[in-house]
Design an enzyme around this catalytic site. Structure first.
Site, short mmCIF file in Angstrom:
data_model
loop_
_atom_site.label_atom_id
_atom_site.label_comp_id
_atom_site.label_asym_id
_atom_site.label_seq_id
_atom_site.Cartn_x
_atom_site.Cartn_y
_atom_site.Cartn_z
N TYR A 1 82.94 10.90 -80.70
CA TYR A 1 84.19 10.71 -81.13
C TYR A 1 84.95 9.66 -80.23
CZ TYR A 1 89.25 11.02 -82.07
OH TYR A 1 90.84 10.65 -82.26
N SER B 1 92.29 6.31 -79.66
CA SER B 1 92.81 7.68 -79.01
C SER B 1 92.73 7.24 -77.60
CB SER B 1 91.78 8.76 -79.50
OG SER B 1 92.18 10.10 -78.82
#
Length: 308
Positions: free
Chosen positions: A189, A163
């Site tokens: 994350y 990501s």
């Protein structure tokens, strides 16, 4: 990435779909595993690979949900060699069983499954922080467990879903379990997504001589269940993608002849990302140097092995 290495581009871009990327690609005889394939980008990735002729296994936590998705893909593509198998990436026993049950070569492994921004610190039974455990350690164990099958394919590809969030957080290698730091959902994350890139670098460094190459991809901002804890981060409409567009970069890395012989790189919008020297705006792109660093990749590999 070597400074002299040319950045790889393709005829595809932000709006391309998975079917467009695989148009004319024949995957008959190839076998693929896609983790987290019962919904979202994972489903579309599995569907596009099946439509191109690959035999596809949907590796999912919920066998019933995965079975329904597999049946839908078989119906829509006419490819009956699509099935679901149970895989819980938070449970290393489940990962080992999946790998042990695999028989024969494996040509494509798409490490797609992931969780994002859990609001509270959550640990696995082994005491690992859950985002790192699922996004990284589970996929590390799966990939290592399937190494023999990947090597037997004679030119396998591994795809590691990352990501652009990785740009905001290199892994803190000395505290991956959040024993000394206060937990924060998005930084945790980000660390896991950096590690996903490093996993692709490490696989390529170790297994290229076995014919196994890996690349990391950023699918883009897609409204899926992954973002249920973040509200989608209010992504501007012009930066949003459909699942079909989000899966395009995944299948490019998984099966396009345009990436033959390419490994250890990071792709977004169907092209290799530029290396950034500082953090971008919230919805910016690029890849951080620390995510491609061979020393970081080697350290991650060693730590992951020790955490099994």
């Amino acid at each position: 990435m070597d400074a002299m290495t040319q950045t790889l581009t393709t005829p595809f871009g932000f709006s391309s779909t998975a079917d467009e990327v695989l148009a004319g690609v024949d995957l008959t005889g190839a076998r693929a595993v896609v983790t987290g394939a019962s919904s979202g980008v994972g489903t579309e990735t599995a569907r596009a690979l099946a439509a191109a002729g690959a035999a596809v296994v949907l590796a999912v936590r919920d066998r019933e949900a995965g079975g329904r998705t597999a049946a839908g893909i078989a119906e829509s593509t006419g490819n009956r060699d699509v099935r679901a198998a149970v895989l819980d990436l938070a449970d290393l026993g489940s990962v080992r069983r999946f790998a042990e049950d695999w028989d024969g070569p494996l040509h494509i492994l798409v490490n797609n499954a992931g969780i994002m921004a859990l609001p509270e610190l959550t640990r696995t039974p082994e005491g690992r922080e859950m985002q790192f455990a699922v996004n990284v350690l589970g996929h590390y164990a799966l990939t290592v467990g399937l190494h023999r099958a990947l090597a037997a394919a004679g030119g396998a590809r591994v795809v590691s879903l990352s990501s652009n969030a990785h740009l905001f957080g290199p892994p803190v290698f000395d505290d991956l379990d959040y024993r000394f730091r206060p937990y924060a959902p998005l930084p945790a994350y980000a660390e896991s997504k950096t590690a996903c890139v490093l996993l692709a670098v490490a696989v390529t460094r170790r297994w290229a001589d076995d014919g196994v190459l890996a690349n990391a991809v950023h699918p883009g901002a897609i409204a899926t269940g992954l973002q249920r804890h973040t509200g989608g981060l209010r992504t501007p409409p012009e930066r949003r993608k459909t699942p079909a567009q989000g899966a395009a970069t995944s299948v490019l890395a998984a099966a396009s002849p345009l990436l033959a012989g390419v490994g250890g790189r990071y792709f977004e919008d169907c092209a290799e990302a530029e290396v950034r020297r500082e953090a971008p705006p919230l919805f910016g792109g690029g890849v951080a140097p620390f995510a491609l660093d061979p020393a970081n990749a080697d350290r991650l590999w060693s730590l992951a092995a020790a955490m099994m």
